[in-house]
Design a protein around this motif. Structure first.
Motif, short mmCIF file in Angstrom:
data_model
loop_
_atom_site.label_atom_id
_atom_site.label_comp_id
_atom_site.label_asym_id
_atom_site.label_seq_id
_atom_site.Cartn_x
_atom_site.Cartn_y
_atom_site.Cartn_z
N MET A 271 0.76 -1.23 0.19
CA MET A 271 0.10 0.06 -0.02
C MET A 271 1.03 1.40 -0.02
SD MET A 271 -2.86 0.98 2.75
CE MET A 271 -2.16 2.06 4.04
N PRO A 272 0.80 2.15 -1.00
CA PRO A 272 1.53 3.25 -1.10
C PRO A 272 1.07 4.45 0.19
CG PRO A 272 -0.07 3.36 -2.81
CD PRO A 272 -0.20 2.00 -2.10
N LEU A 273 2.14 4.91 0.57
CA LEU A 273 1.90 6.11 1.46
C LEU A 273 0.71 7.32 0.83
CD1 LEU A 273 5.25 6.52 3.33
CD2 LEU A 273 3.35 5.25 4.17
N PRO A 274 0.08 7.75 1.84
CA PRO A 274 -0.51 8.93 1.27
C PRO A 274 0.17 10.38 0.94
CG PRO A 274 -1.10 8.61 3.52
CD PRO A 274 -0.14 7.40 3.28
N GLU A 275 -0.24 11.06 0.21
CA GLU A 275 0.50 12.21 0.08
C GLU A 275 0.41 13.08 1.17
OE1 GLU A 275 2.79 14.70 -2.27
OE2 GLU A 275 2.18 12.70 -2.96
N PRO A 276 1.34 13.43 1.71
CA PRO A 276 1.68 14.40 3.22
C PRO A 276 0.81 15.73 2.85
CG PRO A 276 3.83 14.02 2.22
CD PRO A 276 2.91 13.11 1.29
N GLN A 277 0.24 16.07 3.58
CA GLN A 277 -0.69 17.49 3.69
C GLN A 277 0.07 18.14 4.93
OE1 GLN A 277 -3.06 17.89 1.50
NE2 GLN A 277 -2.49 16.06 0.95
N ALA A 278 -0.01 19.43 4.87
CA ALA A 278 0.50 20.44 5.78
C ALA A 278 -0.24 19.99 7.16
CB ALA A 278 0.13 21.77 5.33
N LEU A 279 0.63 20.50 8.19
CA LEU A 279 0.00 20.17 9.44
C LEU A 279 -1.16 20.97 9.77
CD1 LEU A 279 0.32 18.63 12.18
CD2 LEU A 279 2.18 20.73 12.68
N GLY A 280 -2.47 20.60 9.94
CA GLY A 280 -3.44 21.33 10.12
C GLY A 280 -3.77 21.52 11.67
N THR A 281 -2.86 21.47 12.67
CA THR A 281 -3.39 21.74 13.88
C THR A 281 -2.61 22.59 14.35
OG1 THR A 281 -3.71 19.35 13.97
CG2 THR A 281 -3.54 20.23 16.19
N GLU A 282 -3.01 23.63 15.31
CA GLU A 282 -2.25 24.43 16.04
C GLU A 282 -1.68 24.09 17.37
OE1 GLU A 282 -1.54 27.67 14.97
OE2 GLU A 282 -2.60 27.08 13.02
N LEU A 283 -0.55 24.67 17.91
CA LEU A 283 0.21 23.98 18.86
C LEU A 283 -0.88 24.05 20.18
CD1 LEU A 283 2.49 23.08 20.06
CD2 LEU A 283 3.31 25.36 20.50
N GLU A 284 -1.48 25.18 20.29
CA GLU A 284 -2.32 25.23 21.53
C GLU A 284 -3.62 24.14 21.68
OE1 GLU A 284 -1.97 27.28 24.06
OE2 GLU A 284 -0.05 27.45 23.08
N ALA A 285 -3.97 23.67 20.22
CA ALA A 285 -4.86 22.55 20.33
C ALA A 285 -4.25 21.15 20.82
CB ALA A 285 -5.37 22.43 18.96
N LEU A 286 -2.85 21.22 20.54
CA LEU A 286 -2.15 19.75 20.82
C LEU A 286 -1.98 19.87 22.12
CD1 LEU A 286 0.14 19.37 17.98
CD2 LEU A 286 -1.90 18.11 18.33
N ARG A 287 -1.72 21.11 22.91
CA ARG A 287 -1.99 21.33 24.29
C ARG A 287 -2.92 20.90 25.20
NH1 ARG A 287 1.68 26.43 23.78
NH2 ARG A 287 3.90 25.76 24.23
N GLU A 288 -3.99 21.25 24.75
CA GLU A 288 -5.19 20.83 25.51
C GLU A 288 -5.27 19.47 25.65
OE1 GLU A 288 -8.73 22.65 23.71
OE2 GLU A 288 -7.76 24.65 23.35
N GLY A 289 -5.65 19.06 26.89
CA GLY A 289 -5.77 17.62 27.16
C GLY A 289 -4.59 16.72 27.22
N LEU A 290 -3.43 17.48 27.35
CA LEU A 290 -2.20 16.69 27.21
C LEU A 290 -2.14 15.87 28.37
CD1 LEU A 290 0.44 16.43 25.16
CD2 LEU A 290 1.50 18.19 26.70
N GLU A 291 -2.60 16.31 29.67
CA GLU A 291 -2.27 15.52 30.89
C GLU A 291 -2.96 14.24 30.85
OE1 GLU A 291 -2.38 17.65 34.60
OE2 GLU A 291 -1.99 19.23 33.63
N GLU A 292 -4.18 14.21 29.96
CA GLU A 292 -4.91 12.92 29.77
C GLU A 292 -4.60 11.88 28.85
OE1 GLU A 292 -6.89 16.18 29.87
OE2 GLU A 292 -6.82 16.09 32.10
N ARG A 293 -3.49 12.42 27.85
CA ARG A 293 -3.35 11.49 26.89
C ARG A 293 -1.72 10.78 26.93
NH1 ARG A 293 -5.06 16.34 23.67
NH2 ARG A 293 -2.77 16.70 23.29
N LEU A 294 -0.91 11.72 27.65
CA LEU A 294 0.33 11.18 27.88
C LEU A 294 0.48 10.12 29.00
CD1 LEU A 294 2.61 13.98 26.72
CD2 LEU A 294 1.90 12.22 25.32
N PRO A 295 0.82 9.06 28.73
CA PRO A 295 0.97 8.15 29.96
C PRO A 295 1.90 8.54 30.98
CG PRO A 295 1.30 6.92 27.81
CD PRO A 295 1.22 8.38 27.48
#
Length: 167
Positions: free
Chosen positions: A1-25
């Motif tokens: 299966m070929p890899l999909p064509e990469p797309q630009a990062l569609g997520t902001e850093l602040e959105a990734l920070r939200e809920g970090l304490e619940e996601r990282l072991p």
């Protein structure tokens, strides 16, 4: 299966920070250790427990608080670094795409000039090699970007590559 064509990062850093304490072991574990230390202090804070046991429980509580703060600071630093690396890797993909387009145009011009008799076979082959090198550079840039996305996903605790199929 070929890899999909990469797309630009569609997520902001602040959105990734939200809920970090619940996601990282590591953060979940540090928070659970803090809760356990708080419980141990409450259990030891009575008239029947030796004073030294209570002091030890309080020291463990402070240690657990510092460990949580350190783990959170480390997780945020890792997230910021991985995010910056993913953005830089995407810039390299865009640059490699532009270089490939330029090499493709150069080859088209070389083919026309060769057909018109104003370019040698060697010069035409050089243009073909330049296009192959540009293709390879683009492939390397895409690979580096997907690796950076995977590292960012690990730092954020979410899949950002779109390659995982979770059912």
């Amino acid at each position: 299966m070929p890899l999909p064509e990469p797309q630009a990062l569609g997520t902001e850093l602040e959105a990734l920070r939200e809920g970090l304490e619940e996601r990282l072991p590591a953060l979940v574990q540090a928070r659970q250790n803090l809760a356990l230390a708080e419980l141990e202090v409450r259990l030891a804070d009575n008239d029947y427990t030796p004073r030294l046991t209570l002091e030890k429980a309080r020291a463990n509580l402070e240690s657990a608080r510092r460990a949580l703060a350190n783990a959170l600071a480390q997780a945020e630093a890792n997230l910021e670094s991985a995010y910056a690396q993913a953005q830089a890797a995407w810039g390299q993909v865009e640059l490699a795409r532009e270089n490939r387009k330029a090499a493709e145009r150069s080859l088209e011009n070389a083919q026309k000039a060769f057909a018109a008799g104003t370019l040698s076979q060697v010069q035409l082959l050089e243009a073909e090699v330049a296009l192959a090198e540009a293709d390879f550079a683009l492939l390397q840039a895409k690979n580096a970007y997907l690796r950076a996305l995977a590292a960012l996903g690990v730092a954020a605790g979410v899949d950002l590559t779109g390659l995982l199929e979770v059912e």
